[in-house]
Scaffold this motif. Structure first.
Motif, PDB file in Angstrom:
ATOM      1  N   GLN A  10       0.794  -1.231   0.000  1.00 56.35           N
ATOM      2  CA  GLN A  10       0.000   0.000   0.000  1.00 56.35           C
ATOM      3  C   GLN A  10       0.828   1.284   0.000  1.00 56.35           C
ATOM      4  OE1 GLN A  10      -2.862  -0.498   3.238  1.00 56.35           O
ATOM      5  NE2 GLN A  10      -4.355  -1.266   1.781  1.00 56.35           N
ATOM      6  N   ALA A  26      -7.101   2.628  -5.446  1.00 55.37           N
ATOM      7  CA  ALA A  26      -6.302   3.858  -5.418  1.00 55.37           C
ATOM      8  C   ALA A  26      -6.462   4.563  -4.080  1.00 55.37           C
ATOM      9  CB  ALA A  26      -6.716   4.782  -6.560  1.00 55.37           C
ATOM     10  N   ASN A  27      -7.673   4.585  -3.569  1.00 56.53           N
ATOM     11  CA  ASN A  27      -7.924   5.268  -2.297  1.00 56.53           C
ATOM     12  C   ASN A  27      -7.408   4.503  -1.089  1.00 56.53           C
ATOM     13  OD1 ASN A  27      -9.353   7.845  -2.828  1.00 56.53           O
ATOM     14  ND2 ASN A  27     -10.825   6.534  -3.875  1.00 56.53           N
ATOM     15  N   LYS A  28      -7.005   3.248  -1.295  1.00 57.51           N
ATOM     16  CA  LYS A  28      -6.402   2.482  -0.202  1.00 57.51           C
ATOM     17  C   LYS A  28      -4.887   2.674  -0.134  1.00 57.51           C
ATOM     18  CE  LYS A  28      -9.853  -1.149   0.421  1.00 57.51           C
ATOM     19  NZ  LYS A  28     -10.114  -2.599   0.478  1.00 57.51           N
ATOM     20  N   THR A  87      -3.498  11.489  -4.676  1.00 58.45           N
ATOM     21  CA  THR A  87      -4.583  12.290  -5.236  1.00 58.45           C
ATOM     22  C   THR A  87      -5.298  11.459  -6.290  1.00 58.45           C
ATOM     23  OG1 THR A  87      -3.299  14.324  -4.909  1.00 58.45           O
ATOM     24  CG2 THR A  87      -5.186  14.444  -6.406  1.00 58.45           C
ATOM     25  N   VAL A  88      -6.617  11.286  -6.129  1.00 57.78           N
ATOM     26  CA  VAL A  88      -7.408  10.505  -7.076  1.00 57.78           C
ATOM     27  C   VAL A  88      -8.405  11.445  -7.747  1.00 57.78           C
ATOM     28  CG1 VAL A  88      -8.916   8.505  -7.382  1.00 57.78           C
ATOM     29  CG2 VAL A  88      -7.168   8.482  -5.584  1.00 57.78           C
ATOM     30  N   LYS A 135     -10.959   3.227  -8.283  1.00 55.34           N
ATOM     31  CA  LYS A 135     -11.150   4.137  -7.142  1.00 55.34           C
ATOM     32  C   LYS A 135     -10.926   3.411  -5.816  1.00 55.34           C
ATOM     33  CE  LYS A 135     -15.292   5.573  -8.396  1.00 55.34           C
ATOM     34  NZ  LYS A 135     -16.574   6.322  -8.370  1.00 55.34           N
ATOM     35  N   LYS A 136     -11.472   2.215  -5.714  1.00 53.62           N
ATOM     36  CA  LYS A 136     -11.363   1.461  -4.459  1.00 53.62           C
ATOM     37  C   LYS A 136      -9.912   1.254  -4.054  1.00 53.62           C
ATOM     38  CE  LYS A 136     -12.379  -3.130  -2.519  1.00 53.62           C
ATOM     39  NZ  LYS A 136     -13.064  -4.432  -2.767  1.00 53.62           N
ATOM     40  N   LYS A 187      -1.411   4.439   0.565  1.00 52.67           N
ATOM     41  CA  LYS A 187      -1.051   5.325   1.663  1.00 52.67           C
ATOM     42  C   LYS A 187       0.070   6.254   1.237  1.00 52.67           C
ATOM     43  CE  LYS A 187      -2.584   2.247   5.270  1.00 52.67           C
ATOM     44  NZ  LYS A 187      -2.417   0.880   5.621  1.00 52.67           N
ATOM     45  N   GLU A 196     -11.303  12.041 -10.934  1.00 58.37           N
ATOM     46  CA  GLU A 196     -12.205  11.511 -11.953  1.00 58.37           C
ATOM     47  C   GLU A 196     -12.231  12.454 -13.152  1.00 58.37           C
ATOM     48  OE1 GLU A 196     -16.234   9.845 -10.894  1.00 58.37           O
ATOM     49  OE2 GLU A 196     -16.858  11.715 -11.880  1.00 58.37           O
TER      50      GLU A 196
END
Length: 348
Positions: free
Chosen positions: A262, A302-304, A310-311, A299-300, A306, A313
């Motif tokens: 991560q 990428a947002n995990k 920056t994500v 998204k799932k 650490k 759309e």
């Protein structure tokens, strides 16, 4: 998945590990660039790599330098069933003061050799050799702020590389263009069939399986169909040919690796479309969404990750966001360079 049983005893996991343990890193030689097929000042150099289970192996580094004095660069890695042809992207980086480099990875595009199967690797760490050589060369060419950038499978390759090379002084930021963090398959297939196939791929890497259909996506971008981009249909065909089971093993292991580790450790920008296209046959929806991956998966995971992540759309973006319609890709470049200016307003 329909399996065509083409077993090769040499494909055993023991053989693979023995071969990897014997590999020596090829010393970086003084490079001699030659004009690239893209023209317009693009150049390329062949990177000589260690032989593998298919024999001779090479990769190709393509370069387009900015007319400005610069010590900044980007190294781009293409996706699956792909190679580097995106001149407009390179020239955009050049206009913003960045020297642009791209890799055609082993067994893709310019680097494909006749005795090889396209994209045939058994671990994504095999790509470490050409990525490391390329980054060394970029540094030798006086670039001291370097971004890794990858599209789709290349986004997985670069994310995996960054996670495995924390604190490296060869790169300083990571950009993912619709990275391949999960197979775009149903829940049952993702959670049961893929792990079983990946396990079998350790022992029978040369079993051939059907590629994931992508014909309508290809039609949405190629100039001879509904798109505006001209590229080789030999190196990037609309219909994906059969792939080796070992490649599934490689992708699955890398996806698990970044979920486990991560931490990326450098500023990271992940870009994805606003829409997943679920249709199987051609429609105009293919020109306004991601027809290859599920954006919810991107998204799932990428947002995990650490760190400084920056994500973003991109509304109506294609799977390869910089091949979207002009207003959309202009939005992509604005987000990209605004992020760079915000996070890298000093020399690293």
């Amino acid at each position: 998945m329909a399996l065509l049983l083409q077993l090769d005893v040499k494909g055993s996991s023991y053989f693979i590990e023995k071969l990897r343990s014997m590999r020596q890193e090829v010393p970086l030689k003084k490079s001699s660039y030659t004009p690239d097929l893209l023209g317009d000042g693009f150049e390329r150099v062949t990177l000589e790599l260690s032989p593998d289970y298919e024999g001779e192996v090479i990769a190709t580094l393509i370069r387009s330098t900015t007319h400005k004095t610069s010590e900044k660069a980007v190294l781009y890695v293409h996706g699956f069933n792909d190679y580097f042809f995106q001149k407009e992207m390179a020239l955009n980086f050049n206009d913003h003061g960045y020297n642009f480099y791209a890799l055609d990875l082993r067994k893709y595009g310019r680097s494909y050799l006749k005795h090889q199967k396209f994209n045939n690797v058994r671990a994504l760490s095999e790509y470490d050799e050409e990525i490391h050589q390329a980054l060394q060369l970029i540094k030798l060419e006086n670039n001291h702020q370097v971004f890794l950038m990858g599209h789709s499978a290349g986004g997985l390759v670069t994310t995996n590389y960054a996670a495995n090379h924390l604190h490296s002084n060869l790169f300083h930021g990571l950009i993912g263009n619709s990275p391949f963090y999960e197979f775009n398959l149903g829940y049952f297939t993702r959670t049961l069939i893929v792990p079983v196939a990946a396990f079998l791929g350790h022992y029978f890497p040369n079993i051939r399986i059907s590629g994931i259909p992508s014909g309508s996506y290809g039609e949405s971008i190629h100039v001879e169909s509904h798109g505006e981009w001209d590229y080789s249909l030999t190196w990037k065909p609309h219909e994906v040919p059969k792939i080796n089971l070992g490649f599934i093993t490689a992708i699955h292991a890398a996806q698990k690796n970044i979920r486990r580790k991560q931490v990326i450790g450098i500023p990271t920008l992940i870009l994805h479309s606003s829409t997943t296209v679920h249709e199987k046959n051609w429609s105009e929806k293919f020109q306004e969404g991601d027809a290859v991956l599920d954006i919810d998966h991107i998204k799932k995971y990428a947002n995990k990750l650490k760190g400084s992540i920056t994500v973003v759309e991109i509304k109506k973006g294609l799977h390869d966001l910089i091949l979207s319609k002009k207003p959309v890709r202009e939005a992509v470049y604005k987000v990209l360079f605004d992020w760079i200016n915000t996070n890298f307003n000093r020399t690293h």
